[in-house]
Each structure stands twice: as C-alpha cells, then as structure tokens.
Design a protein around this motif. Structure first.
Motif, PDB file in Angstrom:
ATOM      1  N   TYR A 148     -12.621 -13.148  -0.370  1.00  0.00           N
ATOM      2  CA  TYR A 148     -12.158 -13.179  -1.750  1.00  0.00           C
ATOM      3  C   TYR A 148     -12.053 -14.611  -2.258  1.00  0.00           C
ATOM      4  CZ  TYR A 148     -11.010  -8.239  -1.315  1.00  0.00           C
ATOM      5  OH  TYR A 148     -11.089  -6.884  -1.150  1.00  0.00           O
ATOM      6  N   GLU A 149     -12.362 -14.771  -3.526  1.00  0.00           N
ATOM      7  CA  GLU A 149     -12.194 -16.063  -4.166  1.00  0.00           C
ATOM      8  C   GLU A 149     -10.709 -16.301  -4.442  1.00  0.00           C
ATOM      9  OE1 GLU A 149     -14.724 -18.411  -4.799  1.00  0.00           O
ATOM     10  OE2 GLU A 149     -15.701 -17.012  -3.415  1.00  0.00           O
ATOM     11  N   GLN A 150     -10.383 -17.559  -4.591  1.00  0.00           N
ATOM     12  CA  GLN A 150      -8.992 -17.926  -4.845  1.00  0.00           C
ATOM     13  C   GLN A 150      -8.490 -17.259  -6.109  1.00  0.00           C
ATOM     14  OE1 GLN A 150      -8.439 -22.159  -5.069  1.00  0.00           O
ATOM     15  NE2 GLN A 150      -6.227 -22.031  -4.851  1.00  0.00           N
ATOM     16  N   GLY A 151      -7.302 -16.691  -6.010  1.00  0.00           N
ATOM     17  CA  GLY A 151      -6.689 -16.056  -7.167  1.00  0.00           C
ATOM     18  C   GLY A 151      -7.001 -14.582  -7.320  1.00  0.00           C
ATOM     19  N   VAL A 152      -7.875 -14.050  -6.504  1.00  0.00           N
ATOM     20  CA  VAL A 152      -8.220 -12.628  -6.568  1.00  0.00           C
ATOM     21  C   VAL A 152      -7.403 -11.879  -5.513  1.00  0.00           C
ATOM     22  CG1 VAL A 152     -10.050 -10.920  -6.356  1.00  0.00           C
ATOM     23  CG2 VAL A 152     -10.546 -13.163  -7.357  1.00  0.00           C
ATOM     24  N   GLU A 153      -6.642 -10.889  -5.963  1.00  0.00           N
ATOM     25  CA  GLU A 153      -5.773 -10.151  -5.053  1.00  0.00           C
ATOM     26  C   GLU A 153      -6.568  -9.149  -4.229  1.00  0.00           C
ATOM     27  OE1 GLU A 153      -2.911  -9.514  -8.758  1.00  0.00           O
ATOM     28  OE2 GLU A 153      -2.066  -8.686  -6.921  1.00  0.00           O
ATOM     29  N   LYS A 154      -6.626  -9.362  -2.935  1.00  0.00           N
ATOM     30  CA  LYS A 154      -7.419  -8.481  -2.083  1.00  0.00           C
ATOM     31  C   LYS A 154      -6.810  -7.090  -1.955  1.00  0.00           C
ATOM     32  CE  LYS A 154      -5.349 -10.216   2.199  1.00  0.00           C
ATOM     33  NZ  LYS A 154      -5.629 -10.847   3.515  1.00  0.00           N
ATOM     34  N   ASP A 155      -5.493  -6.983  -2.125  1.00  0.00           N
ATOM     35  CA  ASP A 155      -4.869  -5.661  -2.050  1.00  0.00           C
ATOM     36  C   ASP A 155      -5.035  -4.885  -3.355  1.00  0.00           C
ATOM     37  OD1 ASP A 155      -2.135  -7.093  -0.158  1.00  0.00           O
ATOM     38  OD2 ASP A 155      -3.994  -6.148   0.535  1.00  0.00           O
ATOM     39  N   LYS A 156      -5.373  -5.585  -4.383  1.00  0.00           N
ATOM     40  CA  LYS A 156      -5.578  -4.981  -5.698  1.00  0.00           C
ATOM     41  C   LYS A 156      -7.028  -4.539  -5.850  1.00  0.00           C
ATOM     42  CE  LYS A 156      -4.745  -4.670 -10.292  1.00  0.00           C
ATOM     43  NZ  LYS A 156      -4.016  -3.468 -10.690  1.00  0.00           N
ATOM     44  N   PHE A 157      -7.911  -5.382  -5.402  1.00  0.00           N
ATOM     45  CA  PHE A 157      -9.341  -5.111  -5.513  1.00  0.00           C
ATOM     46  C   PHE A 157      -9.912  -4.931  -4.098  1.00  0.00           C
ATOM     47  CE2 PHE A 157      -9.553  -5.919  -9.982  1.00  0.00           C
ATOM     48  CZ  PHE A 157      -8.624  -6.926 -10.231  1.00  0.00           C
ATOM     49  N   LEU A 158      -9.949  -3.678  -3.686  1.00  0.00           N
ATOM     50  CA  LEU A 158     -10.402  -3.356  -2.337  1.00  0.00           C
ATOM     51  C   LEU A 158     -11.917  -3.261  -2.302  1.00  0.00           C
ATOM     52  CD1 LEU A 158      -7.802  -0.589  -1.377  1.00  0.00           C
ATOM     53  CD2 LEU A 158      -7.701  -3.037  -0.920  1.00  0.00           C
ATOM     54  N   ILE A 159     -12.514  -3.988  -1.374  1.00  0.00           N
ATOM     55  CA  ILE A 159     -13.964  -3.988  -1.261  1.00  0.00           C
ATOM     56  C   ILE A 159     -14.351  -3.489   0.120  1.00  0.00           C
ATOM     57  CG2 ILE A 159     -16.016  -5.469  -1.123  1.00  0.00           C
ATOM     58  CD1 ILE A 159     -14.684  -7.201  -3.298  1.00  0.00           C
ATOM     59  N   ASN A 160     -15.291  -2.555   0.103  1.00  0.00           N
ATOM     60  CA  ASN A 160     -15.791  -1.985   1.346  1.00  0.00           C
ATOM     61  C   ASN A 160     -17.307  -2.029   1.349  1.00  0.00           C
ATOM     62  OD1 ASN A 160     -16.865   0.586   2.918  1.00  0.00           O
ATOM     63  ND2 ASN A 160     -14.899   0.021   3.789  1.00  0.00           N
ATOM     64  N   HIS A 161     -17.881  -2.481   2.454  1.00  0.00           N
ATOM     65  CA  HIS A 161     -19.349  -2.593   2.554  1.00  0.00           C
ATOM     66  C   HIS A 161     -19.755  -1.867   3.832  1.00  0.00           C
ATOM     67  CE1 HIS A 161     -22.944  -5.505   1.760  1.00  0.00           C
ATOM     68  NE2 HIS A 161     -23.358  -4.328   2.163  1.00  0.00           N
ATOM     69  N   ALA A 162     -19.699  -0.548   3.739  1.00  0.00           N
ATOM     70  CA  ALA A 162     -19.840   0.275   4.935  1.00  0.00           C
ATOM     71  C   ALA A 162     -21.264   0.404   5.432  1.00  0.00           C
ATOM     72  CB  ALA A 162     -19.259   1.660   4.665  1.00  0.00           C
ATOM     73  N   SER A 163     -22.230   0.180   4.554  1.00  0.00           N
ATOM     74  CA  SER A 163     -23.619   0.296   4.976  1.00  0.00           C
ATOM     75  C   SER A 163     -24.428  -0.821   4.343  1.00  0.00           C
ATOM     76  CB  SER A 163     -24.195   1.654   4.563  1.00  0.00           C
ATOM     77  OG  SER A 163     -24.493   1.670   3.176  1.00  0.00           O
ATOM     78  N   LEU A 164     -25.667  -0.935   4.749  1.00  0.00           N
ATOM     79  CA  LEU A 164     -26.521  -2.014   4.250  1.00  0.00           C
ATOM     80  C   LEU A 164     -27.001  -1.785   2.824  1.00  0.00           C
ATOM     81  CD1 LEU A 164     -28.598  -2.781   7.448  1.00  0.00           C
ATOM     82  CD2 LEU A 164     -26.974  -4.298   6.323  1.00  0.00           C
ATOM     83  N   THR A 165     -26.670  -0.647   2.260  1.00  0.00           N
ATOM     84  CA  THR A 165     -27.120  -0.363   0.897  1.00  0.00           C
ATOM     85  C   THR A 165     -25.978  -0.015  -0.050  1.00  0.00           C
ATOM     86  OG1 THR A 165     -27.491   1.967   1.431  1.00  0.00           O
ATOM     87  CG2 THR A 165     -29.377   0.463   1.672  1.00  0.00           C
ATOM     88  N   LEU A 166     -24.744  -0.076   0.419  1.00  0.00           N
ATOM     89  CA  LEU A 166     -23.636   0.347  -0.430  1.00  0.00           C
ATOM     90  C   LEU A 166     -22.410  -0.538  -0.242  1.00  0.00           C
ATOM     91  CD1 LEU A 166     -22.219   2.383  -2.337  1.00  0.00           C
ATOM     92  CD2 LEU A 166     -21.647   3.720  -0.284  1.00  0.00           C
ATOM     93  N   SER A 167     -21.900  -1.028  -1.361  1.00  0.00           N
ATOM     94  CA  SER A 167     -20.617  -1.702  -1.389  1.00  0.00           C
ATOM     95  C   SER A 167     -19.781  -1.046  -2.476  1.00  0.00           C
ATOM     96  CB  SER A 167     -20.779  -3.190  -1.678  1.00  0.00           C
ATOM     97  OG  SER A 167     -19.514  -3.824  -1.799  1.00  0.00           O
ATOM     98  N   THR A 168     -18.486  -0.898  -2.231  1.00  0.00           N
ATOM     99  CA  THR A 168     -17.617  -0.303  -3.243  1.00  0.00           C
ATOM    100  C   THR A 168     -16.473  -1.238  -3.575  1.00  0.00           C
ATOM    101  OG1 THR A 168     -16.268   0.843  -1.587  1.00  0.00           O
ATOM    102  CG2 THR A 168     -18.152   2.046  -2.495  1.00  0.00           C
ATOM    103  N   LEU A 169     -16.095  -1.213  -4.835  1.00  0.00           N
ATOM    104  CA  LEU A 169     -14.936  -1.959  -5.331  1.00  0.00           C
ATOM    105  C   LEU A 169     -13.938  -0.927  -5.841  1.00  0.00           C
ATOM    106  CD1 LEU A 169     -13.413  -4.511  -6.412  1.00  0.00           C
ATOM    107  CD2 LEU A 169     -14.768  -4.261  -8.500  1.00  0.00           C
ATOM    108  N   THR A 170     -12.752  -0.928  -5.287  1.00  0.00           N
ATOM    109  CA  THR A 170     -11.698  -0.029  -5.744  1.00  0.00           C
ATOM    110  C   THR A 170     -10.591  -0.841  -6.390  1.00  0.00           C
ATOM    111  OG1 THR A 170     -12.180   1.559  -3.967  1.00  0.00           O
ATOM    112  CG2 THR A 170     -10.047   1.759  -5.078  1.00  0.00           C
ATOM    113  N   VAL A 171     -10.355  -0.560  -7.657  1.00  0.00           N
ATOM    114  CA  VAL A 171      -9.249  -1.195  -8.373  1.00  0.00           C
ATOM    115  C   VAL A 171      -8.042  -0.293  -8.186  1.00  0.00           C
ATOM    116  CG1 VAL A 171      -8.428  -2.091 -10.565  1.00  0.00           C
ATOM    117  CG2 VAL A 171     -10.880  -2.146 -10.034  1.00  0.00           C
ATOM    118  N   THR A 172      -7.055  -0.788  -7.479  1.00  0.00           N
ATOM    119  CA  THR A 172      -5.895   0.039  -7.161  1.00  0.00           C
ATOM    120  C   THR A 172      -4.767  -0.180  -8.161  1.00  0.00           C
ATOM    121  OG1 THR A 172      -4.941  -1.636  -5.716  1.00  0.00           O
ATOM    122  CG2 THR A 172      -6.473  -0.079  -4.705  1.00  0.00           C
TER     123      THR A 172
END
Lengths: 114, 111
Positions: free
Chosen positions: A58-82
């Motif tokens: 994560y870049e500075q200032g971006v809350e990792k618990d707020k913006f959950l990122i998962n890259h489970a496969s080589l073709t899919l990444s997800t961003l979850t705004v909690t």
C-alpha cells in the motif's frame, strides 16, 4: 490486444456496507496489478500494488484495512472497500502488468456511497 | 511517490493545428515515461512511451520528447482533431515498478 476488464463499471452502495471491485486480465497473466483512485478533475493516485500470491503493498496514507486487496490468481485482483462512507465515492481504476514495462488499464469502476 | 507535474492545466487548439502538452518530473532516476489519454469516465489509454536512453520517439501523429537535463517531457500531436479532446497525463516509473501520474492537461479542440 491485451485487455483488462473491471467489474462492476458502476456501483451504488449504502454507507457501512462493503463493496468489491474485480480486475481481470483477459488474455494474459499478470503477476502484478495496480489499483488507482481518481477524484473528479484530478489525476490518478496509486493506492496499492497487488502481487499474485502475496500481500499487497500500500502507498502511504492508504488504509489497508479499509481497502482490502486480494490477488488470488494470475488473472484476477479484487479491491474491497469495507465499511464504505460517502467520502469513498470515487473512480477506481486498475492496471495490470504484462511483463516488463507493458501496462494495461481497465475502464474503471464508479463507486457511489449513499 | 515521485512528483510529476504539468505546466498547463488546460489547452485549447484549433482543429488542424499542432498541440504541445508539457510535463515536468522530479525524480532523475525515472527511466521510463508514458503518455496517456483519458476520456471522460474511462480508464487511461496508452498513447506513446519513451525510455530514458532516448530523446525522441514518434508514433502516428504523436511525438514524445524527453529532456533529461531539465527533467521535462512533451507530447506533440500533429493536425489535432476533435477526437483528440481529452485529458492527457504523463506518467513515470523507476525500474519498471509503479507508475506515478502527473496532474493532467485538458486538451480542447475547437472545430
């Protein structure tokens, strides 16, 4: 040519709920994907780098618990705004690296939190 | 992140004229630069790129110039067309890592 797809393109959610945005590389494998946020009439701000099989950076200032990122496969990444709030309303854009310096961008996802 | 900025936030040109969009960057270690075009409500679209070992690169109707001495990039669009109206961003990367975007310039082509 290579295509990066984002889904949904537009989403409206209620305050306090969570929303997931998907980023897919359609015809290539992407070990690295990037998530950007863009406010109206402003530039793209890098939020985080998503690496397949490992934790996102994560870049500075971006809350990792707020913006959950998962890259489970080589073709899919997800961003979850909690626990979304109206101030999270924005245009979220992903990009995927196809080796070296070749980077392709998705069409973006508009999030509106009401 | 690195600081990449633009001199002009808006630019209006007559259809058929040439356009020049400028960009300044601050990280002398940046070794790869890309120009993107973004239309309203869409993701960035790749236009042209240049590596730090080059001074100039030409594409179809577009030319990118790189001046490493003053850390300056420019995008030249020849015979500007109404379809060129958009926001243009320069972006830089160091060692093929994250891309950092500049402020953006809105180009308006007057028919």
């Amino acid at each position: 040519g290579a295509v990066v797809s984002q889904h949904p393109s537009r989403v409206i959610c209620k305050s306090g709920t969570s929303v997931k945005i998907e980023c897919r590389s359609l015809d290539f494998q992407a070990t690295t994907m990037f998530w950007y946020r863009q406010f109206p009439k402003q530039s793209l701000m890098l939020m985080a780098t998503s690496n397949e099989g490992s934790k996102a950076t994560y870049e500075q200032g971006v809350e990792k618990d707020k913006f959950l990122i998962n890259h489970a496969s080589l073709t899919l990444s997800t961003l979850t705004v909690t626990s979304a709030h109206p101030e999270d309303s924005s245009f979220y854009i992903c990009s995927a690296r196809q080796g070296g310096n070749t980077i392709y961008f998705g069409e973006g996802s508009w999030l509106t939190v009401v | 992140g690195e600081s990449v900025g633009l001199h002009l936030p808006t630019l209006s040109v007559q259809e058929g004229d040439n356009s020049i969009i400028n960009c300044a960057y601050s990280n002398s270690a940046s070794d790869y630069f890309i120009w993107y075009k973004q239309e309203s409500g869409k993701g960035p679209q790749f236009i042209i790129d240049i590596r730090s070992n080059m001074d100039k690169r030409q594409g179809q109707r577009v030319t990118v110039l790189l001046n490493k001495t003053v850390k300056h990039l420019s995008l030249q669009i020849a015979a500007t067309q109404p379809g060129d109206s958009a926001v243009y961003f320069c972006a830089e990367t160091v060692g093929a890592n994250n891309l950092f975007f500049g402020t953006g310039t809105r180009l308006t082509v007057i028919p």
